[in-house]
Structures are given as structure tokens and as C-alpha cells.
Design a protein around this motif. Structure first.
Motif: not given
Lengths: 470, 470
Positions: A333, A336-338, A340-341, A400-401, B319-320, B322-323
Motif C-alpha cells: 500500500v 499508493a501513498v507515494l 501522487p508525489i 518513512w517506509f 502523502a501523509s 493518504i497514509a
């Protein structure tokens, strides 16, 4: 007595300021005008409004409501200077012309220079235009119809048909005497033209040269070395470019046969330059070039909708690219978070390049002679900034991840997308302009489409490949 | 003989066209100039370049390489008109001034009107400026230093200190005689000023009025009714606005004591108007206002990077958000596919509103007097277009993922985000302008931040809430 009254009544003329600090018409002044309209106090109205410059009168009209505008114009009668109408938003101008009678409109318009008269008439529908023209004296009507015959946004529409032309055998002295003795000269003029008996243009004499020359000198001896001539059918943007390029203040307009038919002056050109820059800006944001602050909600909604619909289409293209990688996202997942950056950074970089390209094309600074150099420059800029930003983005994402691999994947995707942004940010406007279309209007959609598609595809694709390997 | 030669050599003067169709300097003309530089053929160089307008000479210089530029200027000697340097990109101008000796630069600059001289000098570093000024005659040096003392982008920098001023008791006739007999008048002028013995401004007489008046008439009797005066310390944008508003061609500049110190003319103002519109456009796209097509890759990368870094920051905010919903996305990957659509539509609508607001603020069409009306209009437009687009988007999403509920969720999220886009698209530029900052520079980041945040939060939040219910 009078003095006492003044100090009691804060609305007395001498204490009234027309404009607020921020440049808007002051409430006090508008209130005084409204009160005078209400009281049908013509003398007071004249005292308040006749000293106003046409531009100030225009702002006052915009600050009044529709009915007050009509009554103000009717109460002032022949003392209302219709030049003020050229300072209004189109919507307000058309509303006023509909509210007053065609006879009053014709009387006002007939007092104007022809360029102002055309400017006011050209936005009206045909019936309304005909109704007003009907009340004009025949010679004026014919002259205006001739101007209105030129295409929209052509020099013929912007020119003033009042000008001063003298034969080549006249001397400076004779010309000055003529100017002194003739009553109906144009309101303002910056040059005197020299024409042959067929009214074909021979030259132009700037007024400062005229004043510096001795009386017996021939006009042809003081004419400008370089004559910059406008064709009546020429597009107003071309005319503006010529004025800017050669620092002109006025230029003669000739018809297809080379006969002098009018003059374009810098004040009209300034409006064109302003409009043109505005058009590019609005087009880049997907806003209609004719949208004005006084337009209705319905009009604006309709005019902005097409661009949003196009964007909805391109957004679906991005969505289908993401959909290709549903399985990968399901497993991770974080993607999906990253994602759009990567897309948004590419979009921003592409927009920077595209904006520079669109303006450079508009001002003719960018053309086939330097396109190759500018393209490689933009690609290099994309690469350099891509590398710098990828380092930062990769480090943050990895931290972060807690995955160095994810950091490596997003860095590589960003570099690829920044390269695409630089390349397509310049190639798309260049291609559109080569097709003789306006790059400001359509470039944005395509550039965003490319940077979104490349951004999502590169990031999700690289991730799928990398993580299925390890 | 000569004729034969002409017909054989396609580069002979009479067949050479200076410009291509697209406005660029033609290869043939550039080639001829380069050959003449190589051969040190001064006569040929003069024949080729002296007839050129300064703007064409500027374009020619830009088409040559650095060394050719220097040699061309040195070969032409006093016949090179330094006015051409005002037509160049700053980078090229500075490069040329570094390449030639300060003595040659000083000789060229001393032949210019003061506004052009200041324009050329102001971009140089202090040492270089001093080295050139040293070679100027003392009175000129002092005058230029005085102009350079005014703040950048002020009227004092743009004004020309050469002007014509006469005492109030002079007649029209005496003024014309003076103009005829004086040798060193300014190159061009559009009005004659009337001043008292202390050089305080009394009035201005347009040249066309001067020419129309009889000789015995006093100058004070023909002066303009309304005098539009510029303060030397005034910002050039304010001056441009005044010229546009009142359709001026030239305006007197006074110092703090009200003494006439110069004149600003429309050609300089046209440049300011052009620059200003360009600045807004570039600022909205996050491009530095001083970036030019001739800048180096390194300079451009550095100047575009800050904006991209800021956008990296805001992209992490999205992003955060979305997270926060990782769990929801894991259960329903369709959300990851669709979520960029909601964010991007809001971003586009916000950008439309913001662009209109930024330009309306710049032209002072938008201010405290109509802010409330425009805000409610934009919110309404957002609502209407949101409803229209939400219907389409909802239907497609429901069909795509066979889920009417998903369609309902995405529709509601889009309406919310379009409302936010309308509201913040106008409130953010208004707030920034209230803080006396330039709304064009900073609005974009904040508006995108809001539409991204609202877009992701509304869509993912609604989905979480809805699907945990059913």
C-alpha cells in the motif's frame, strides 16, 4: 453661511475624494452621485461628474447599479462623454447600450473618435448595431461600417479614421498654418502624414520634428527615415509586436491599394498588449479569454466547464494506468501513498518548462532558429533537478517506509518523470505552434497527461519489476 | 561589372533580407555580417548594419557568438549605436559590456538618452559600473548616479532626464522659436513642460496643442486640463497603471520637493506592462521572473529548484493524508485508482479561480469593494460545476467498478473538493494580497495543497466511513 454648511455636510464637493486608498471609487462619492440621481439634481450631477476623467467615469458607472447607470446618462444628456463606455467591461457596456435609446446612443457615439465608436459598436448584436447606426449622419455611418467590415481583432478595427495628411509640396510653415486654422482636427495626434494625390502614403512627420524644423523646409525633408506601416487587415497582435519592437507611438494604416485609411495609436496598442498577455495567462489555466469579473455565475460555469471535462478525461487515463498495477498496490500500500508525489513533481516541472516556452513563442523569442538549443537545455535542467530532488525524495521515502529499495525505486521514477517533463514541456508547445494553433490553450492538458502517465507508470512499473525480482 | 557581381553573389546587399518569415534574423544576413567581421571589412559592416533599427541590431547581436559581438562593436567604433544594447537579454548585455573596454562602453553610453544609459548600467556589478562611469564627463556621470540612486523598478530609474521646460510667461511662438534654434534637444519628446523659476512644475503642453495654437498665446493658456504627475520614487508598476488608465504617452517626473527632474515615456511603460504580465505568468508557474532564454542550464536549474522543493513538501502532506487510510486502500484498491481524479479535478478548478483572482488583483479590478461578491460567485461556480462533473464521474466510476456506492462516494467527494477549490482559489490570493505580498508568487502552492488535501481526505474518509457502515 456656505462655509458653515460645508463643515457640517461631509459630502460637499470640496471634501469628497473620488477614490479610496485601494483605487476603488469611494463610497462617499458614489453616494453623492446616487443621491443626485435620486433627486434628479442635474446641476449637482454635472458638478460631480464633468471634472472626471473618462476612466474615472467608467469606474463610477461600474460601481452603480443598472438603473442608476441609465438615469445618470439620461440626466447628463449631451454632457455625458461616451468615451467612458470604452473603459467598461463588455457586459456592463452592452447592458448600458440596451438600456438607453438608440437615438441617445447615436448622439453620444457620433461625438467619439472612430476607433472608440467601433470599439463600442462591435460587441452589439446586428439588429441593435443597425438601430444605432440608423440615427447617425450618413458620412459617419459609412465610415463606421467600413471599419466594422474589417475582421475582428484587425488593425482596421482598432484604427482611428481621423488623421492629418498633407501633400508633399507643402512646407513646415504651411502645415503649421493649416493646423492652426483648421477647426475639426482629431482630438490627439502624434504625426502628420504626407500623401500623394491618390492618398498613397509617402511619409510621416513626427510632431517634435515638425516643431524643430524651420518654416520653409519641405515636409518631405523632415519625414522619418524608417516608415512602419500597418495593413488594415493585419492582426492586432502583429501591430502590437511592431509597436513594441520599434517603440512607436502611432503608425499609419493603409488599405490593400496602399492608400492611407487611418492611424493606430499607442493607447489602443497598450490595451492589445495587456489583453494578449492576459489571454495567455488565462488560456494556460483553462479560463476563457473573454471572462470578466462582471459576468454571471451561469456564464462562468459554462465557460470553465469544457476544460474541466477535458481534464476529467485525462484523469481517467492516469486512473487506468494505476489500474494496471492493482495487484502490486494490494501487496504494498505504500505505493499508493507515494505515487501522487512522483506525478505531481513531474507536473510542476513540466508546467515550468511549458510556461516559459509558451511565452517565448508568443513573443517570438523562441523559433526554429533556437528550438534545438532550448530543448536540450530544458532536458538537462529536468535531469539536474530530477537528480537533486530524487536524492531527497528517495531518502525520505526509504526512511518513512524503512525500505532502501523503495527509496531507490521512487528516485529512479522521479528522474525519469522529470526528464519527460523537460522534454515534453517544450516539445508539446513547439509542436502545437508548428500546427499554427495557440500553444497556450492546449499545451497544459497534454503536458499534464504525459507527466501523470509517466509518473504513475514509471513508479508502479519499476516497483512491480523490482519487488517481484527480490 | 558591379551588376554581374551582384547577380552572381546572392549575398550582395540588394538581395539580402534581414529577417526570415518567422521573424528571426536570416542566415544569409548573419552570414554576411560574420564574413565581414572575419575579413575586418569595416565599410561592408557599416553598409550592412547602419541602416538597421536598434531593435534589429539587438536581434543580430543575439544571433552572433560572444567573440563576434565584441569584434562587431569594436570594428564599428563610434558608428555602433549603444541603444541596441537595451534590446538585449540581460545576460547578453552584461557579457558584451564585460568584453569591451570601459572606455568604449563609456563613449557609447554617453551618446544615449539617460533612461537608456541607466537601463544598461543598472545590471552591472558595482566595480564594473564605476569603471565605466569614470570615463564619462562629470556632468553626465553625476546625472546618471542620481538616477541610479532611485530604488530599482522606480520611476526615477525609468525616466529620461532630458526634457524641455519653459517659463510660464513664454508664448507659443517663443517656444517654437526656441525649439527651432536649440541644437541639443532630446531625441524624441511629446510634451513641453511649464515650470516656475524654482523648476516646480506648473503644467504640460502636448505638441499637438502647441501646433494648433496661435503664436501670441501664452503657454499656460494651452496647458492640459489634467496633469498626471509621477513621483520619482514611485514604483514603475504604479506608473504603468496610470499610463494605461489615462491613456498617457508621456508624464513628468518630480522629486519630493515637486521639482521637475525627468519624463517617463510610453515606450518604457510598454516594457513595464509586458514585464509585469510576464512576471505574473511566470510566478504562477513557479518560474523566476528574471529567467531569460539565454540563461545557462545551471542558472535555470537553480532558479526553478526552490519552487519544486516547496512542492515536494506539499506533496508529502498529501502523502501523509493518504497514509492515514492505508487500511481502507488495502481492502479496496479501487480507491487508489480513483483518488488522483478527485485531487486533480479540484486542483484544476482551483487554478482557474486563482488565475482569475490573481490577474484581477494585479489590475485592481478586484478589491475590498467587490471581494464578497466575487467570493460567493466563485463558490457557486464551484458548486455548479462540481455537481455537473460529479454526475459524470460517479456514473463512470460506478460502472467501472460495478459499485453504485463507490460512485456515490466519489461524487460527493468531488462536489466537496470543487467547493473547496472555488472558496480557497479566491480566498488565498485575497489573503496574500491583504498581507501586501504578491499573490501570483505564493497562491499556487497553497491552493494545490488545499485541493489535494481535501480531495484525498474527502474521498478516502467518505469511503472509510461508508464502507465500514455497509
Amino acid at each position: 453661511m456656505r462655509e458653515d454648511q460645508d463643515s457640517i455636510d461631509p459630502r460637499a464637493e470640496d471634501t469628497l475624494t473620488v477614490r479610496e486608498e485601494d483605487g476603488a471609487i469611494s463610497d462617499a462619492f458614489r453616494g453623492a452621485v446616487q443621491a443626485a440621481i435620486e433627486a434628479r439634481d442635474v446641476d449637482r450631477l454635472k458638478a460631480l461628474t464633468i471634472p472626471l476623467h473618462e476612466a474615472d467615469m467608467g469606474d463610477l458607472l461600474e460601481a452603480l447599479d443598472a438603473d442608476e447607470r441609465r438615469r445618470l446618462i439620461e440626466l447628463l444628456g449631451p454632457d455625458f462623454d461616451f468615451t467612458a463606455l470604452t473603459e467598461l467591461d463588455e457586459t456592463v457596456r452592452v447592458q448600458i447600450l440596451h438600456a438607453i435609446s438608440p437615438r441617445i446612443a447615436a448622439r453620444g457615439i457620433s461625438a467619439l473618435d472612430s476607433d472608440d465608436a467601433v470599439y463600442i459598436l462591435e460587441d452589439l448584436d446586428e439588429d441593435h448595431k443597425a438601430a444605432i447606426l440608423e440615427h447617425l449622419p450618413a458620412p459617419e455611418r459609412v465610415a463606421l461600417l467600413r471599419s466594422l467590415d474589417y475582421p475582428e481583432e484587425s488593425a482596421g478595427r482598432r484604427m482611428q479614421t481621423e488623421f492629418i495628411a498633407v501633400p508633399p509640396f507643402w512646407t513646415v510653415g504651411r502645415t503649421i498654418d493649416y493646423l492652426r486654422e483648421t477647426a475639426d482636427l482629431p482630438d490627439t495626434f502624434y504625426e502628420v502624414f504626407v500623401v500623394d494625390p491618390g492618398y498613397r502614403l509617402i511619409g510621416a512627420v513626427a510632431l517634435d520634428r515638425l516643431l524643430r524644423a524651420k518654416r520653409p523646409v519641405l515636409m518631405t525633408a523632415v519625414k522619418k527615415d524608417q516608415l512602419h506601416v500597418v495593413k488594415a487587415s493585419e492582426d492586432q497582435e502583429e501591430v502590437a509586436r511592431m509597436f513594441e519592437h520599434y517603440n512607436l507611438v502611432s503608425a499609419p494604416v493603409v488599405d490593400d491599394a496602399g492608400r492611407l485609411v487611418g492611424v493606430v495609436t499607442i493607447d489602443d496598442v497598450v490595451d492589445v498588449i495587456q489583453e494578449e498577455a492576459d489571454e495567455d495567462l488565462r488560456a494556460l489555466a483553462g479560463v476563457g479569454s473573454d471572462e470578466e469579473l462582471s459576468d454571471t455565475v451561469g456564464y462562468i460555469s459554462r465557460s470553465r466547464l469544457p476544460w474541466l471535462v477535458v481534464n476529467l478525461g485525462t484523469a481517467f487515463i492516469s486512473a487506468s494506468i494505476i489500474a494496471l498495477f492493482e495487484n502490486t498496490i494490494e501487496k504494498m500500500v505504500a505505493l499508493a501513498v507515494l505515487m501522487p508525489i512522483v506525478a505531481s513533481m513531474g507536473g510542476n516541472a513540466g508546467n515550468q518548462t511549458m510556461t516559459v516556452a509558451v511565452r517565448a513563442l508568443a513573443t517570438k523569442d523562441l523559433g526554429s532558429h533556437n528550438a534545438r538549443r532550448v530543448v536540450s537545455r530544458e532536458v538537462l535542467v529536468g535531469l539536474i533537478n530530477g537528480l537533486v530532488l530524487a536524492t531527497a525524495l528517495g531518502a525520505i521515502a526509504a526512511f518513512w517506509f524503512s525500505s532502501a529499495q523503495l527509496g531507490a525505486v521512487i528516485s529512479s521514477a522521479l528522474v525519469l518523470n522529470m526528464l519527460a517533463a523537460g522534454l515534453f514541456g517544450i516539445l508539446i508547445p513547439l509542436a502545437i505552434s508548428r500546427l499554427k494553433l495557440d500553444p497556450a490553450v492546449a499545451s497544459g492538458v497534454f503536458v499534464t497527461m504525459v507527466t501523470d502517465a509517466v509518473g504513475f507508470f514509471a513508479f508502479l512499473g519499476l516497483a512491480t519489476w523490482w519487488f517481484s525480482l527480490t
